[in-house]
Write an enzyme that holds these catalytic residues in place. Structure first.
Site, PDB file in Angstrom:
ATOM      1  N   SER A 197       0.799  -1.226   0.000  1.00 30.44           N
ATOM      2  CA  SER A 197       0.000   0.000   0.000  1.00 30.44           C
ATOM      3  C   SER A 197       0.828   1.271   0.000  1.00 30.44           C
ATOM      4  O   SER A 197       0.532   2.221   0.731  1.00 30.44           O
ATOM      5  CB  SER A 197      -0.864   0.034   1.248  1.00 30.44           C
ATOM      6  OG  SER A 197      -2.158  -0.151   0.929  1.00 30.44           O
TER       7      SER A 197
ATOM      8  N   SER B 100       0.825   3.365  -2.369  1.00 28.98           N
ATOM      9  CA  SER B 100       0.025   4.462  -2.927  1.00 28.98           C
ATOM     10  C   SER B 100      -0.978   5.012  -1.915  1.00 28.98           C
ATOM     11  O   SER B 100      -1.109   6.224  -1.778  1.00 28.98           O
ATOM     12  CB  SER B 100      -0.647   4.077  -4.245  1.00 28.98           C
ATOM     13  OG  SER B 100      -1.213   2.819  -4.174  1.00 28.98           O
TER      14      SER B 100
ATOM     15  N   ASP C 172      -7.135  -0.097   1.731  1.00 28.08           N
ATOM     16  CA  ASP C 172      -5.788   0.427   1.985  1.00 28.08           C
ATOM     17  C   ASP C 172      -5.828   1.818   2.600  1.00 28.08           C
ATOM     18  O   ASP C 172      -5.078   2.127   3.530  1.00 28.08           O
ATOM     19  CB  ASP C 172      -4.985   0.460   0.673  1.00 28.08           C
ATOM     20  CG  ASP C 172      -4.925  -0.903   0.008  1.00 28.08           C
ATOM     21  OD1 ASP C 172      -5.291  -1.902   0.651  1.00 28.08           O
ATOM     22  OD2 ASP C 172      -4.519  -0.962  -1.168  1.00 28.08           O
TER      23      ASP C 172
HETATM   24  C1  GLA Z   1      -5.346  -3.750  -3.681  1.00 27.78           C
HETATM   25  C2  GLA Z   1      -6.455  -2.713  -3.589  1.00 27.78           C
HETATM   26  C3  GLA Z   1      -7.356  -2.978  -2.386  1.00 27.78           C
HETATM   27  C4  GLA Z   1      -7.819  -4.431  -2.368  1.00 27.78           C
HETATM   28  C5  GLA Z   1      -6.651  -5.394  -2.552  1.00 27.78           C
HETATM   29  C6  GLA Z   1      -7.091  -6.826  -2.674  1.00 27.78           C
HETATM   30  O1  GLA Z   1      -4.482  -3.616  -2.578  1.00 27.78           O
HETATM   31  O2  GLA Z   1      -5.910  -1.421  -3.474  1.00 27.78           O
HETATM   32  O3  GLA Z   1      -8.440  -2.106  -2.411  1.00 27.78           O
HETATM   33  O4  GLA Z   1      -8.818  -4.662  -3.318  1.00 27.78           O
HETATM   34  O5  GLA Z   1      -5.885  -5.059  -3.700  1.00 27.78           O
HETATM   35  O6  GLA Z   1      -7.662  -7.274  -1.496  1.00 27.78           O
END
Ligand code: GLA
Length: 382
Positions: free
Chosen positions: A129, A131, A173
């Protein structure tokens, strides 16, 4: 002032050649324990916020500009603060920053002329995460002390990613980056956007392992999955109009769905059940059951949702072959990034050595290990 706050302050002053003391904000990355690809289906997720975070130092300028510098990219951008609402995406990293400014402006927040210095310690493209932590830390910096409801903040950061960066991600996230709790995971209900803190048993160590690969497929595959889930909902809703998302669906209704959407829906429905079972097992301190659910989640993501890859599968298979590993699974969107592992305390070093050796031998790539200590959500730190 502690480490990152001091670092950011000094770096800000050097970069912008100023004596001003900036405000410093922090927003964490995350590792999702279980509940994958359920968020945009309005189901349950169970992430923890990491110590690894994105930091932003910010102070006003007199130039009428929104200026930002990314230490990770070693690049700057500059926009007229007053006309930011009409900005168009440029297709690069700066969209994650500019997008937040645009969304705030559209919400009626004046974008004040600020200089930002951005330094992310969340590995880019590692599925932890980077971003969302960037969006949330930038949002706090641009708010510049103005209050915003926390759910509204998470939604705004998500909108920047959906509408400006063009990635149809769910809310997980951004939400965990805002709401993270030291020492706990959060079970988030992605429909009503409430959460419950999940205390994890003491007798477990959580370790994320980075495959150090990111397969190109990722973005399009994510979009395809979102559309396939929508197709499954439409097929079910023809007979059961009350079903508005896969959150409302159950396994008996899968007969109404054909082809690929059926497998996708099966993953989502069973994954939501696994989140609930995981939280219950955690409350009982039943580590083997938690581990079993991890592995079941991985297999479902691998075979039904088809978002895993060779590298992730290899890391999971290697991990679960160790007697001191309760369970392992891919975490995040898939197609590379990280696995998350539940292991017996005190065995971390052995785990690292074993997995490192095996992975390097197989792929000629050095995996990277991150011990996970659930941390607090986004805040101003100086
Ligand atoms: C990415 C997306 C989240 C989620 C995951 C899978 O991290 O940003 O929103 O959908 O994939 O669980």
């Amino acid at each position: 002032m502690d480490g990152p706050a001091r670092d950011l302050t000094e770096a800000f002053q050097i970069h912008y050649r100023t004596q001003k003391t900036p405000a410093v904000y922090r927003a964490p990355g995350r590792v999702n324990l279980i509940g994958e690809h359920t968020d945009y289906n309005l189901g349950f997720v169970c992430p923890v916020a990491l110590e690894l975070a994105c930091y932003v130092a910010a102070a006003p300028n007199e130039a009428g500009k929104l200026r930002f510098y990314s230490r990770n990219m070693d690049e700057s951008r500059e926009f007229d603060a007053a006309s930011i609402a009409s900005l168009e995406p440029s297709g690069d990293w700066s969209d994650y920053v500019a997008g937040v400014a645009v969304m705030l402006a559209r919400e009626g927040f004046e974008i004040r002329p600020l200089d930002l210095y951005i330094d992310s310690r969340v590995p880019q493209g590692g599925g932890l995460s980077s971003s969302a932590s960037l969006e949330v830390s930038v949002a706090l910096a641009l708010l510049d002390g103005r209050e915003m409801d926390k759910v509204a903040l998470a939604k705004l950061a998500r909108r920047a990613e959906n509408e400006f960066a063009g990635m149809p991600c769910g809310i997980m996230d951004q939400y965990i980056s805002v709401f993270g709790r030291r020492g706990a995971a959060l079970k988030i209900d992605c429909r009503d956007l409430s959460f419950e803190a999940v205390a994890l048993p003491d007798e477990v160590e959580i370790v994320a392992v980075n495959t150090m690969v990111k397969h190109e497929l990722g973005g399009t595959a994510y979009r395809d999955r979102v559309a396939e889930c929508q197709a499954a909902v439409e097929a079910i809703a023809r007979r059961h109009p009350g079903v508005k998302s896969l959150r409302d669906a159950n396994l008996n209704q899968l007969d109404l769905v054909g082809g690929i959407p059926k497998k996708r829906a099966r993953h989502v429905i069973t994954e939501n059940e696994r989140v609930e079972a995981f939280v219950a097992a955690s409350a009982r301190g039943d580590l083997w059951e938690m581990g079993r659910l991890f592995v079941a989640s991985h297999y479902s993501l691998r075979h039904d949702y088809e978002v895993s890859c060779e590298e992730l599968d290899f890391l999971v298979d290697t991990a679960v072959a160790q007697p001191y590993v309760y369970g392992a699974r891919m975490t995040g969107g898939g197609f590379g990034g990280c696995t998350v592992n539940l292991i017996k305390p005190g065995r971390g070093e052995e785990f690292q050595e074993t997995v490192h050796r095996a992975y390097r031998e197989r792929f000629r790539i050095e995996p990277v290990f991150y011990p996970v200590a659930p941390s607090d959500g986004a805040a101003r730190i100086a």
